[in-house]
Motif scaffolding. Structure first.
Motif, PDB file in Angstrom:
ATOM      1  N   GLN A 207      -0.813   4.927   4.714  1.00  0.00           N
ATOM      2  CA  GLN A 207      -1.819   4.790   3.658  1.00  0.00           C
ATOM      3  C   GLN A 207      -2.266   6.152   3.130  1.00  0.00           C
ATOM      4  O   GLN A 207      -2.494   6.315   1.942  1.00  0.00           O
ATOM      5  CB  GLN A 207      -3.019   4.016   4.173  1.00  0.00           C
TER       6      GLN A 207
ATOM      7  N   GLU B 188       0.469   7.407   0.834  1.00  0.00           N
ATOM      8  CA  GLU B 188       0.429   6.655  -0.420  1.00  0.00           C
ATOM      9  C   GLU B 188      -0.740   7.105  -1.293  1.00  0.00           C
ATOM     10  O   GLU B 188      -0.602   7.227  -2.515  1.00  0.00           O
ATOM     11  CB  GLU B 188       0.316   5.154  -0.141  1.00  0.00           C
TER      12      GLU B 188
ATOM     13  N   LEU C 263      -6.687   1.531  -2.028  1.00  0.00           N
ATOM     14  CA  LEU C 263      -5.499   0.911  -1.444  1.00  0.00           C
ATOM     15  C   LEU C 263      -5.856  -0.024  -0.304  1.00  0.00           C
ATOM     16  O   LEU C 263      -5.239  -1.087  -0.149  1.00  0.00           O
ATOM     17  CB  LEU C 263      -4.534   1.991  -0.946  1.00  0.00           C
ATOM     18  N   ASN C 264      -6.843   0.344   0.482  1.00  0.00           N
ATOM     19  CA  ASN C 264      -7.260  -0.504   1.594  1.00  0.00           C
ATOM     20  C   ASN C 264      -7.798  -1.842   1.080  1.00  0.00           C
ATOM     21  O   ASN C 264      -7.478  -2.902   1.624  1.00  0.00           O
ATOM     22  CB  ASN C 264      -8.313   0.215   2.428  1.00  0.00           C
TER      23      ASN C 264
ATOM     24  N   LYS D  91      -4.823  -3.938  -0.402  1.00  0.00           N
ATOM     25  CA  LYS D  91      -3.962  -4.490   0.654  1.00  0.00           C
ATOM     26  C   LYS D  91      -4.639  -5.626   1.400  1.00  0.00           C
ATOM     27  O   LYS D  91      -4.002  -6.622   1.740  1.00  0.00           O
ATOM     28  CB  LYS D  91      -3.542  -3.385   1.613  1.00  0.00           C
ATOM     29  N   SER D  92      -5.941  -5.506   1.655  1.00  0.00           N
ATOM     30  CA  SER D  92      -6.632  -6.593   2.352  1.00  0.00           C
ATOM     31  C   SER D  92      -6.725  -7.835   1.464  1.00  0.00           C
ATOM     32  O   SER D  92      -6.599  -8.961   1.953  1.00  0.00           O
ATOM     33  CB  SER D  92      -8.016  -6.159   2.811  1.00  0.00           C
TER      34      SER D  92
ATOM     35  N   LEU E  46      -4.532  -8.689  -0.887  1.00  0.00           N
ATOM     36  CA  LEU E  46      -3.193  -9.269  -0.920  1.00  0.00           C
ATOM     37  C   LEU E  46      -2.858  -9.995   0.375  1.00  0.00           C
ATOM     38  O   LEU E  46      -2.242 -11.067   0.361  1.00  0.00           O
ATOM     39  CB  LEU E  46      -2.155  -8.184  -1.209  1.00  0.00           C
ATOM     40  N   LYS E  47      -3.261  -9.436   1.499  1.00  0.00           N
ATOM     41  CA  LYS E  47      -3.022 -10.086   2.778  1.00  0.00           C
ATOM     42  C   LYS E  47      -3.781 -11.411   2.849  1.00  0.00           C
ATOM     43  O   LYS E  47      -3.256 -12.418   3.307  1.00  0.00           O
ATOM     44  CB  LYS E  47      -3.457  -9.182   3.926  1.00  0.00           C
TER      45      LYS E  47
END
Length: 93
Positions: free
Chosen positions: A4, A7, A75-76, A79-80, A82-83
């Motif tokens: 991360q 990225e 990004l965190n 991503k959470s 999307l998860k």
């Protein structure tokens, strides 16, 4: 290093390059785009004008750190989300 962080650093570099092109090659004064690209302008202006001092170097480092940390959080969150959405979609199947 965490993936991360790398990225986020890549996003920061892409932002600075893209915003720098926008700021220095297009007229963005008085628009919303001017506010969005302001951190890149603060970072790149001393480099373009070749005016280096302790104050400008500290400001440039602060801008890079600010953008990098903002991208880490951004990004965190993405991503959470999307998860979470993927787990909901799997449960529906």
């Amino acid at each position: 290093m965490k993936k991360q962080y790398v990225e986020s650093a890549l996003l920061t570099v892409i932002y600075i390059i893209g915003s720098g092109i926008t700021v220095f090659y297009f007229n963005v004064s008085g628009t919303l785009l001017e506010y969005i690209t302001y951190p890149a302008k603060v970072f790149l202006e001393p480099i373009v004008n070749k005016e280096f001092s302790i104050k400008t170097i500290n400001l440039m480092l602060f801008v890079v750190y600010f953008l990098w940390s903002f991208n880490c959080v951004y990004l965190n969150i993405i991503k959470s989300i999307l998860k979470h959405l993927n787990s909901k979609a799997i449960k529906k199947l």
